[in-house]
Design a protein around this motif. Sequence first.
Motif, short mmCIF file in Angstrom:
data_model
loop_
_atom_site.label_atom_id
_atom_site.label_comp_id
_atom_site.label_asym_id
_atom_site.label_seq_id
_atom_site.Cartn_x
_atom_site.Cartn_y
_atom_site.Cartn_z
N VAL A 259 0.72 -1.17 0.17
CA VAL A 259 0.12 -0.06 0.01
C VAL A 259 0.78 1.31 -0.12
CG1 VAL A 259 -1.74 1.30 1.39
CG2 VAL A 259 -1.68 -1.26 1.09
N VAL A 260 2.08 1.15 0.74
CA VAL A 260 2.97 2.32 0.59
C VAL A 260 3.58 2.92 -0.69
CG1 VAL A 260 5.02 3.10 1.51
CG2 VAL A 260 3.79 1.67 3.16
N ASN A 261 3.11 3.86 -1.24
CA ASN A 261 3.75 4.10 -2.64
C ASN A 261 4.12 5.71 -2.74
OD1 ASN A 261 1.23 5.42 -2.47
ND2 ASN A 261 0.12 4.65 -4.18
N ALA A 262 4.13 6.39 -1.51
CA ALA A 262 4.76 7.62 -1.40
C ALA A 262 5.10 7.90 -0.07
CB ALA A 262 3.51 8.92 -1.73
N ILE A 263 6.66 8.30 0.00
CA ILE A 263 7.28 8.66 1.07
C ILE A 263 7.99 9.95 1.36
CG2 ILE A 263 9.25 7.98 2.64
CD1 ILE A 263 8.80 5.05 1.59
N PHE A 264 7.95 10.50 2.22
CA PHE A 264 8.73 11.96 2.50
C PHE A 264 9.44 11.80 3.76
CE2 PHE A 264 8.44 16.19 5.10
CZ PHE A 264 9.30 16.51 4.64
N ALA A 265 10.76 11.69 3.19
CA ALA A 265 11.80 11.41 4.33
C ALA A 265 12.31 12.87 4.68
CB ALA A 265 12.85 10.79 3.60
N ALA A 266 12.63 13.03 6.15
CA ALA A 266 12.94 14.44 6.67
C ALA A 266 14.36 14.81 6.24
CB ALA A 266 12.68 14.44 8.36
N ASN A 267 15.34 14.05 5.71
CA ASN A 267 16.40 14.54 5.03
C ASN A 267 16.84 13.60 3.94
OD1 ASN A 267 17.55 12.29 6.22
ND2 ASN A 267 19.52 13.40 6.92
N ASP A 268 17.77 14.07 3.31
CA ASP A 268 18.23 13.59 2.32
C ASP A 268 19.05 12.02 2.20
OD1 ASP A 268 16.97 15.26 0.30
OD2 ASP A 268 19.06 16.29 -0.15
N GLN A 269 19.58 12.11 3.48
CA GLN A 269 20.39 10.93 3.71
C GLN A 269 19.28 9.64 3.99
OE1 GLN A 269 21.32 13.63 4.90
NE2 GLN A 269 23.74 13.78 5.27
N MET A 270 18.39 10.03 4.60
CA MET A 270 17.62 8.76 4.91
C MET A 270 16.61 8.53 3.63
SD MET A 270 16.17 9.63 9.04
CE MET A 270 15.25 11.25 8.47
N ALA A 271 16.51 9.52 2.94
CA ALA A 271 15.70 9.28 1.48
C ALA A 271 16.37 8.23 0.74
CB ALA A 271 15.63 10.34 0.88
N LEU A 272 17.75 8.35 0.80
CA LEU A 272 18.89 7.50 0.10
C LEU A 272 18.71 6.16 0.80
CD1 LEU A 272 21.18 6.97 -1.64
CD2 LEU A 272 22.80 7.77 -0.21
N GLY A 273 18.70 6.08 1.89
CA GLY A 273 18.52 4.71 2.64
C GLY A 273 17.34 3.96 2.32
N ALA A 274 16.15 4.72 2.20
CA ALA A 274 15.21 4.44 1.78
C ALA A 274 15.03 3.75 0.15
CB ALA A 274 13.94 5.09 1.95
N MET A 275 15.48 4.49 -0.58
CA MET A 275 15.92 4.03 -2.07
C MET A 275 16.46 2.81 -2.19
SD MET A 275 16.32 7.85 -3.51
CE MET A 275 16.65 7.47 -5.19
N ARG A 276 17.53 2.71 -1.42
CA ARG A 276 18.16 1.29 -1.40
C ARG A 276 17.27 0.31 -0.91
NH1 ARG A 276 22.45 -0.54 3.15
NH2 ARG A 276 22.60 -2.56 2.53
N ALA A 277 16.57 0.44 0.15
CA ALA A 277 15.63 -0.64 0.59
C ALA A 277 14.60 -0.94 -0.61
CB ALA A 277 14.88 -0.27 1.75
N MET A 278 13.97 -0.04 -1.33
CA MET A 278 13.26 -0.04 -2.44
C MET A 278 13.92 -1.01 -3.24
SD MET A 278 10.31 0.94 -0.83
CE MET A 278 10.25 1.82 0.71
N HIS A 279 14.99 -0.58 -3.74
CA HIS A 279 15.69 -1.44 -4.78
C HIS A 279 15.93 -2.85 -4.45
CE1 HIS A 279 16.28 2.21 -7.01
NE2 HIS A 279 17.26 2.67 -6.43
#
Length: 358
Positions: A259-279
Amino acid sequence: MTLSDSSLPDLGDGNAASHHARTTRGPSMADVAREAGVSSQTVSRVANGLSNVEETTKKRVLDAMQKLGYRPNRAARALKSGRFKSIGVIMFTLSTFGNMRTLDAIATAASRAGYSVTLIPLTDPTTGKVSGAYHQLREQQVDGVVIIFEAHLLDHADITLPEDLPAVVIDSNAGSGYSVVDTDQHQGARLATEHLLGLGHRQVWHIGGPASSFSALHREESWKRTLEEAGIQAPEVLHGDWSAESGYRIGLELGKDPVVNAIFAANDQMALGAMRAMHELGRAIPGDVSIVGFDDLEEAASFWPPLTTIRQDFHAVGRLSIENLLQQIAGDTPAHDVSVPTRLMVRKSTAPPRGAGA
């Protein structure tokens, strides 16, 4: 404790040896004290521009300084201008991207204005520690102080500092009477959330920063309020620690929910980590999940895909904090707040949800 004249060291009676010692090493504060018939502490107070010295005594000390050719480093300039041309900076951490960029901007702006910077890093964000650092800087002859906050005070108290030294606080909740210069955190989080909603996403999950952080709290509050204004109940916030590793850990948890299809991360580093997880989970970005960060790191455009994020102008925050402080030092303006706007940088990590418009 004020020393009496008798406690001063015996500098001789002006014989050749004493004169030779002075000419080779330069006149000392003790030499000035002996010449003026006062204590070394009185000489120090005059050199530091303090007001608790009688005018007649101050004149004797200044005359002695001129006669002996005494030059007390920065204090000599302060005697003439009333300024030490030095600014103190108190900050709680040097580890975050934003703090380092802001500190760099402060040092650059101060240098251009002819001021030096003295940095005092603190490990414990308590009122007592802040006050102690503040008084330490006063002893080092600074004209004003910039305090860079990263976390709430551990003792849950507002800052209460002496009012005789100008101060600027970078972040908020500084208590009354202090200038605050900060990024418009609320605006940035609203832009991020509205961007995802505008693409057609019906919910936005948030990877928050540390619960102790002012900026993380403000971004979280604005994200939640933006959703509520759109008639959406905000989901539970998962807090990271600003690191890519924490974003990766939370991303694995969120990414397992289809169901999760849109994420707002509070900084770019955490966004980068989330992107790795999705990959790793096989979820395409932005086809399956759209991700927005906050900061706009120099590397953000080189993430894969390039990261949509909120740009903070750290240079402006640092520059404006120095401008604000120098205005206070000059007596041109009282303490006042400054909010620096943010910008949404749209790149390739966000898109309408799969099937939207089909």
